[in-house]
Write a protein that holds these residues in place. Structure first.
Motif, mmCIF file in Angstrom:
data_model
loop_
_atom_site.group_PDB
_atom_site.id
_atom_site.type_symbol
_atom_site.label_atom_id
_atom_site.label_comp_id
_atom_site.label_asym_id
_atom_site.label_seq_id
_atom_site.Cartn_x
_atom_site.Cartn_y
_atom_site.Cartn_z
ATOM 1 N N ARG A 107 100.447 130.997 -20.045
ATOM 2 C CA ARG A 107 101.415 132.082 -19.851
ATOM 3 C C ARG A 107 102.778 131.624 -20.357
ATOM 4 N NH1 ARG A 107 100.576 136.119 -16.490
ATOM 5 N NH2 ARG A 107 102.387 135.813 -15.162
ATOM 6 N N THR B 81 94.132 129.989 -20.882
ATOM 7 C CA THR B 81 95.209 130.967 -21.005
ATOM 8 C C THR B 81 96.529 130.329 -20.614
ATOM 9 O OG1 THR B 81 93.684 132.681 -20.409
ATOM 10 C CG2 THR B 81 95.990 133.266 -20.391
ATOM 11 N N ALA C 74 89.421 129.500 -17.560
ATOM 12 C CA ALA C 74 90.722 129.876 -17.022
ATOM 13 C C ALA C 74 91.838 128.990 -17.568
ATOM 14 C CB ALA C 74 90.694 129.810 -15.507
ATOM 15 N N LYS D 226 95.238 129.092 -8.328
ATOM 16 C CA LYS D 226 96.350 129.901 -8.829
ATOM 17 C C LYS D 226 96.195 131.347 -8.363
ATOM 18 C CE LYS D 226 98.917 127.451 -11.846
ATOM 19 N NZ LYS D 226 98.438 127.216 -13.194
ATOM 20 N N GLN E 122 93.665 124.851 -10.934
ATOM 21 C CA GLN E 122 93.552 126.137 -11.635
ATOM 22 C C GLN E 122 92.918 127.226 -10.780
ATOM 23 O OE1 GLN E 122 94.425 127.367 -14.615
ATOM 24 N NE2 GLN E 122 95.583 125.566 -15.157
ATOM 25 N N SER F 189 95.370 132.222 -13.807
ATOM 26 C CA SER F 189 96.161 132.361 -15.036
ATOM 27 C C SER F 189 95.366 133.060 -16.128
ATOM 28 C CB SER F 189 96.667 131.003 -15.513
ATOM 29 O OG SER F 189 95.602 130.104 -15.612
ATOM 30 N N SER F 190 94.030 133.169 -15.950
ATOM 31 C CA SER F 190 93.247 133.901 -16.947
ATOM 32 C C SER F 190 93.239 135.407 -16.679
ATOM 33 C CB SER F 190 91.809 133.392 -16.943
ATOM 34 O OG SER F 190 91.244 133.591 -15.669
ATOM 35 N N ALA F 191 93.784 135.818 -15.516
ATOM 36 C CA ALA F 191 93.769 137.231 -15.158
ATOM 37 C C ALA F 191 94.651 138.015 -16.119
ATOM 38 C CB ALA F 191 94.271 137.414 -13.739
ATOM 39 N N PRO F 192 94.277 139.258 -16.430
ATOM 40 C CA PRO F 192 95.132 140.044 -17.324
ATOM 41 C C PRO F 192 96.506 140.297 -16.699
ATOM 42 C CG PRO F 192 93.369 141.389 -16.392
ATOM 43 C CD PRO F 192 93.088 139.980 -16.014
ATOM 44 N N GLU G 133 99.732 134.396 -23.400
ATOM 45 C CA GLU G 133 100.153 135.706 -22.938
ATOM 46 C C GLU G 133 101.647 135.627 -22.613
ATOM 47 O OE1 GLU G 133 98.218 139.290 -20.727
ATOM 48 O OE2 GLU G 133 97.668 137.339 -19.942
#
Lengths: 241, 293
Positions: A25, A23, A20, B125, B122, B129-132, A64
């Motif tokens: 943002r 990524t 996690a 969150k 993390q 934050s790794s979610a699409p 992203e």
């Protein structure tokens, strides 16, 4: 057996957490060509998007893009809705108190006035600028009356409609607009050097990420690829590293 | 979209327009109409539920519950919408994350507030934050619905509170005389009859809610007004295949037509509901129905 299963499940979960973190943002405005804008397909595009993707690749991060209104772009960063800002944001002392900046990836340049005629009174008339920008702060300090707008697009419209005598913004934002106007719009007065260049904004507590991006920017400056990108998007006259 | 759209510079007239109006960006604009309608479809019943809860609490015989109901109604009605949307949503989001942080990361030794920064582990969150991106958008949409429901729920609560008091006292006394309990009186006599008094106020709220949807962009949801502004703005040839001048007027005109049509349809529907509710009631509308019948 049950314990082993639980153990694997826990391992899988922690692995998920470790993944996690990768990524990042990236927040941007999406309304400031050529720095960042929404293209015909509805995706973000522009100098900062290309640069940001390259920086992420060099720092080995998955990135992203997220668009956010300019007005609330800093509050949403500090409350962790995204991790970076690349939105043509100049490095200033005022902003530096709230967030951190990487080194600049776009050299300090000039801001300029654009008007409909040579005689436009940009020194003591009405000047339009985008709210919460260094340009708005500069106009507010001078003799001219300032009118602020939420988006840069609206500042130019205000000048075209006669609501403002001139518009004050980054030279590189105004240039394509002046070029495309077919002589209707023109630069007036001398350009004004403002700000300390454009950098990537990050949370002050995010020092590790800042170091990664700083290193990536340094490597792009050293191998000349940042200069290439600057020339590609802003033309030969742009300042280079 | 169409095969002839490959080189828009060579096109003109209607063919150009047909390509222009089917770009990915325009599709996002059309999709945003769906977002707005979906928001309304979810928010209206949720706000009504909040309102019903608030009004029932405000007239409860339990003092603490009554205080909660009255405090909700007066505080939320008193705070300007825009302040609510800018401050409350960030606070709500941080509240959720803080709770998850406490539950999921007990071993975390750093403070959650670091200067201006709000930092949780993390795993806490929301969304991760790794979610699409679409999950982030759904979450933003959910926050928007909740915020709208809380704000409009307070107004609805006040309307319903008034409507509950407008039901003739004699009706309730008769029910009590028949031996109904408090609960039965409330659900069988009061609630079915209060709507006719509540509807004018609720229909006002519905109209205001329709027009409040552009506040969505403050919450990061890209709504029709955002896209109209973005699409209508002057486009220079360097950054698009479809350069044009300042067309915001046309886009906002389209929005005007949409909102007007939507409020007109709402009016028609509300009129029908009103006629239905008036049926057999001792109100002026109900009396009118009896004399014409």
């Amino acid at each position: 057996m049950k314990k082993i299963l639980l153990g694997t499940a826990a391992l899988a979960l922690t692995a998920g957490v470790a993944m996690a973190q990768d990524t990042v943002r990236m927040g941007t405005e999406g309304a400031y060509p050529p720095y960042n804008f929404i293209d015909d397909n509805g995706d973000v595009a522009g100098f900062e998007i290309v640069l940001g993707n390259e920086l992420c690749a060099r720092a080995e991060l998955t990135c992203e893009w997220v668009t956010n209104d300019w007005d609330s772009i800093i509050p949403n960063l500090v409350s962790s809705n995204y991790d970076t800002i690349m939105a043509g944001m100049s490095i200033t002392d005022e902003r530096d108190e709230v967030i951190d900046f990487t080194q600049d990836y776009y050299p300090p340049t000039e801001s300029a006035y654009v008007a409909m005629s040579e005689e436009a009174d940009f020194e003591s008339g009405v000047v339009a600028a985008q709210a919460s920008t260094i340009q708005a702060a500069h106009v507010a300090e001078g003799d001219a009356a300032l009118i602020e707008f939420a988006t840069p697009e609206e500042t130019v419209s205000a000048m075209r409609s006669g609501e403002a005598d001139a518009v004050f913004a980054d030279y590189d934002y105004l240039k394509p607009i002046v070029d495309a106007s077919g002589g209707e719009l023109m630069f007036v007065g001398d350009p004004v050097p403002l700000g300390g260049g454009i950098g990537m904004g990050l949370r002050e507590s995010d020092t590790e990420l800042k170091e990664k991006f700083d290193a990536a920017i340094t490597s792009m400056k050293e191998d000349g690829s940042l200069n290439e990108l600057l020339v590609e998007w802003f033309g030969e006259e742009i300042g280079q590293y | 979209m169409f095969s002839y759209c490959a080189d828009p510079e060579t096109l003109d007239g209607l063919t150009w327009l047909s390509c222009y109006l089917t770009t990915g960006k325009h599709m996002a604009f059309y999709g945003a109409f769906g977002t707005v309608l979906l928001l309304l479809a979810i928010t209206a019943p949720t706000a009504l539920a909040f309102g019903f809860g608030g009004a029932s609490a405000a007239r409860s015989s339990l003092a603490p519950l009554r205080w909660v109901g009255k405090a909700y109604i007066s505080i939320v009605r008193g705070v300007p919408d825009i302040a609510f949307f800018l401050f409350f949503v960030i606070a709500l989001d941080q509240g959720f994350e803080w709770l998850r942080h406490q539950a999921l990361c007990p071993g975390w030794d750093q403070p959650v507030r670091q200067g201006n920064d709000f930092v949780v582990c993390q795993a806490a969150k929301l969304p991760l934050s790794s979610a699409p991106q679409w999950i982030h958008e759904v979450y933003g949409f959910f926050l928007a619905v909740l915020t709208f429901a809380i704000v409009f729920g307070a107004f609805a609560a006040n309307v319903l509170y008034g409507a509950m008091r407008a039901v003739p006292r004699a009706q309730l006394e008769t029910a009590e005389a028949y031996g109904m309990s408090q609960r039965q009186c409330f659900w069988r006599i009061l609630v079915p009859q209060m709507w006719v008094y509540a509807l004018p106020g609720l229909s006002n709220l519905w109209m205001v809610l329709i027009k409040a949807t552009p506040l969505l962009f403050l919450l990061g949801v890209e709504d029709i007004v955002y896209w109209a502004r973005e699409l209508g703005g002057t486009k220079t040839p360097q950054f698009t295949d479809y350069p044009h001048g300042d067309w915001r007027m046309w886009y906002f005109l389209a929005l005007l037509v949409f909102y007007l049509a939507f409020t007109r349809v709402s009016e028609l529907v509300l009129e029908r509901i009103m006629a239905r509710l008036n049926h057999g009631q001792a109100t002026s509308g109900g009396d009118a129905q009896r004399t014409t019948a």
